[in-house]
Design an enzyme around this catalytic site. Sequence first.
Site, short mmCIF file in Angstrom:
data_model
loop_
_atom_site.label_atom_id
_atom_site.label_comp_id
_atom_site.label_asym_id
_atom_site.label_seq_id
_atom_site.Cartn_x
_atom_site.Cartn_y
_atom_site.Cartn_z
N HIS A 1 31.99 33.43 -18.22
CA HIS A 1 30.63 33.99 -18.13
C HIS A 1 30.27 34.44 -16.71
O HIS A 1 29.13 34.27 -16.27
CB HIS A 1 29.60 32.97 -18.65
CG HIS A 1 29.68 32.82 -20.14
ND1 HIS A 1 29.08 33.67 -21.01
CD2 HIS A 1 30.33 31.90 -20.91
CE1 HIS A 1 29.34 33.30 -22.26
NE2 HIS A 1 30.11 32.23 -22.22
N ASP B 1 31.47 26.67 -20.99
CA ASP B 1 31.79 27.06 -22.38
C ASP B 1 32.62 28.34 -22.39
O ASP B 1 32.65 29.09 -21.42
CB ASP B 1 30.49 27.31 -23.16
CG ASP B 1 29.66 28.41 -22.54
OD1 ASP B 1 29.54 28.41 -21.28
OD2 ASP B 1 29.14 29.27 -23.26
N GLU B 2 33.27 28.55 -23.49
CA GLU B 2 33.96 29.81 -23.78
C GLU B 2 34.84 30.31 -22.63
O GLU B 2 34.75 31.47 -22.21
CB GLU B 2 32.92 30.90 -24.15
CG GLU B 2 32.12 30.51 -25.39
CD GLU B 2 31.10 31.57 -25.80
OE1 GLU B 2 30.92 31.75 -27.02
OE2 GLU B 2 30.47 32.18 -24.92
N VAL B 3 35.66 29.41 -22.11
CA VAL B 3 36.58 29.81 -21.05
C VAL B 3 37.78 30.51 -21.71
O VAL B 3 38.41 29.93 -22.60
CB VAL B 3 37.06 28.58 -20.26
CG1 VAL B 3 37.99 29.02 -19.12
CG2 VAL B 3 35.87 27.79 -19.72
N LEU B 4 38.06 31.74 -21.30
CA LEU B 4 39.16 32.49 -21.91
C LEU B 4 40.50 31.97 -21.36
O LEU B 4 41.10 32.54 -20.45
CB LEU B 4 39.02 33.98 -21.62
CG LEU B 4 37.80 34.65 -22.26
CD1 LEU B 4 37.72 36.12 -21.85
CD2 LEU B 4 37.84 34.52 -23.79
#
Lengths: 525, 525
Positions: free
Chosen positions: A261, A321-324
Amino acid sequence: MKTIHWFKPLILLILVAYPAMCVVWPMPQMMSTTSTVLTINSKKFTFQSSSKSDILHQAFERYMNISFIPLGKQIQPQLSESFNVTASSGSLTSLKVNVHSSKEELNLDSVENYTLTVTAKGATLDADEVWGALRGRLETFSQLVEPTESGMFQINETKVIDFPRFKHRGMLVDTARHFLDMEVLYEHIDAMAYNKYNVFHWHIVDDESFPYDSKVLPEVTAKGSFNPKTHVYTADDITKIIKYCRYRGLRVIPEFDTPGHTRCWGRSKPNLLTKCYTGFLPNGKTGPINPIFPENYEFMKTLLSEVHKRFTDKYIHLGGDEVLLNCWKSNPDVRNWMVEKGLGNNISLLESYYESRLLGIASNLGYDYIIWQSVVDNNVKVMPSTVVNVYKGGFPAELDRVTKRNFTTILSSCWYLDIYAYGPDWKRYYSCEPFSFNGTQKQYDLIIGGESCIWTEYVDDTNLISRVWPRASGTAERLWSAKNVNSIALATPRIHDFRCKILIRRGIRAEPVTGPGFCEYEFGM
Amino acid sequence: MKTIHWFKPLILLILVAYPAMCVVWPMPQMMSTTSTVLTINSKKFTFQSSSKSDILHQAFERYMNISFIPLGKQIQPQLSESFNVTASSGSLTSLKVNVHSSKEELNLDSVENYTLTVTAKGATLDADEVWGALRGRLETFSQLVEPTESGMFQINETKVIDFPRFKHRGMLVDTARHFLDMEVLYEHIDAMAYNKYNVFHWHIVDDESFPYDSKVLPEVTAKGSFNPKTHVYTADDITKIIKYCRYRGLRVIPEFDTPGHTRCWGRSKPNLLTKCYTGFLPNGKTGPINPIFPENYEFMKTLLSEVHKRFTDKYIHLGGDEVLLNCWKSNPDVRNWMVEKGLGNNISLLESYYESRLLGIASNLGYDYIIWQSVVDNNVKVMPSTVVNVYKGGFPAELDRVTKRNFTTILSSCWYLDIYAYGPDWKRYYSCEPFSFNGTQKQYDLIIGGESCIWTEYVDDTNLISRVWPRASGTAERLWSAKNVNSIALATPRIHDFRCKILIRRGIRAEPVTGPGFCEYEFGM
């Protein structure tokens, strides 16, 4: 005929409360009213306290206005000094406030309990701390006051003993997908206070924009904001928001979500973000903050040090959150570095590495932190004091898992306000019960509250208020009121009244959520 | 370098139009611009016409304001007389308008064609009727004008040849589920005009309320409205709305939907509605208007006679949807009457009976009428001039059926704005193509347009504007522009610009629909 029902069991008191003209939202823990109606001449009414608290006295001023809105438009009362008392059982000229402690720290342990007694003999409010006085005397009292046709006001004899079920009652507001004007934020914070929310979770930056006006990293703001002149929050703006919130009993917790993000941060810092690869070649995309460069931890330290000076709360939300992870994996430099460091090809260990260094930086600054559930789901080692923000589906099982691991937790999963469905979808928010897993009391005690979330992909100044309110009032009552105050049938007319009589009359552009109908005084009428 | 592309094929012209700073929505049939930029000093600019039309001259005044909004807030220009011309290829001081016909009837056959030519030699607008001048000179021209930092304005050399694809481009607004304030309706009508809509379909009454302030049936208003003092539209209000619409080129078509959707009408007229039965007993519910009592036709005649005096359009919408035939069937008096009249037990014949008497009343008043598709689906005999409003799912097949029966038709099925989905759902409205059935040219010619519908179960003054706009702009372009102007990819940046540069700057609270981003000047900034 006068009926008194002091201190009957809760369920009875709620039923008794219904015939009263007033609406109180969220429902107090215990409330009883009698049929005795007291008249109030707003011109002669005073709030009284021996306390010198500026917070209290500023609240007096605000609530003199919003407690006494005459019938008709949202305007201040213009009563003449001479008036005729309407038929009533007495009159009320003041509310005496006793605040027992002069402690004015606003944090997770602030005490919001209060007792409010309104009788023909007088009205008093007892609160341990000023925060209870805000919630109780001022908000609850003002909701109990009804305007009458004569220009006078009235209130039923009432006793309220009240305290919040959960001590963290927050709302995430995303100012990165769309920028929100200060005036709109103020209005929104007002509405939060009317609903007894107590945490403004400021999701200030994200992939899409960086409206945080940094003096230590000005190039990040310059290239990361939509417009560094018009679409940023300056240090002064932040101070104003914190003060505005504090005077209404709300903490401000900023979120700087990393390592994902952060897309727009990379525009000014070529090595900040990981270059993603397809096969042997960079594919032009960027991923999470690159965890292999020491200067990126310096960057975070520089940023968080400034953040720590500007934001006063003990807590910061560090995201996570949502770490690629696939982007990290795709990058040969990252893979080589992992082998060198002995992490092998276990990408979770890399995430752990980044998080532990980041959390270390925050700890060294004196911060406690909140992180999204992904961090602990991925078994990253965090401090025991960490607060885990549960946001994914299947939340009962997750709350069970997280509390079994002894983490303090707050729930957001079921309170995403941006996800919009046709019809009275406030019921979804209202019906979401945090204790809906089979846990121990100790586990339940670790759930300190929850947050509504308004992500702003499709929200900006034009529709923030009407999109959020009164849908977020569903969450507000769930987090404040007793667990068994959960009947949609009983809540439906109340939320309608709360919207019409409290929110709309105070100028909050709250949309209709209970189907066809009307407010006696419509918005703008 | 000056590039001219006059009269190239449409698809090329659209591409050429893109580099221009301006946004025009809906996309004109033919538009070409050159790189020549003309400067406009708004203080010295005039609209000129030899026409004495009041409609035209009032429009001049409005568009002087909305064509020249300087950078910054939505305010009127405050330019000083002395100014510096910025570098440009020339300046423009007037727009000459030629309206060829003095005919000012506003109806289905009004001509909205126009040609707009802006060159360094001057700007002219040609229109057959004043309505084309409104659409063309004023709306399109004003969208072409761009403010500059100097306080001056500019416009590219441009040629527009434009006409609507469909002649009926309407929006249904429901003022019965929630009441809408006059000021909100005015704002909404403004936004409709900016989108080149031309029919305000006023769904004024329904089951839930009767805000039509009747002088001949005052008891129906008294008991049927939410509040007969504050929540009604008086004869004067209706006149004002009609005038407001007319000056913006919009017709007003009222809808009085019967025999269903009349629940609140029955409160003051005990025999108006059919009593529904369960078995041998009335079940306390009421159904459609009772078709067996002659006085109910007298009632409709009284009502429609008054409506006909107040509303000036040739058309009225008579509804006819969702008739609870089972309630009629359940009532023994209705059943007996049907047998007496020789209708047997064929309930469709009863519906036909009601409709033919109702349509007869409307015809005798001189009305042409629109009805919902249900009426012809149920094989009710209607006049050949009837316009069928298709609103149910499976509309391509229905349009095929209805036009095969030679009915003129308008489509609403795919343009229900109240049905809200998360995300950029304007694309649904934009993508809906009326000619999506395999019909003959004659069939297509019978499709005269369509309507967006905003039913207000969950909409009132607080959220009408932000709920509708710019989602309804999707429908607007579909109904105005050429059939092949249908690329979502091309429309996405344009609808964003249209929202920011036109709607927001003119004070229309239009919500974001294209995902994260920003407007240079946000609403209220």
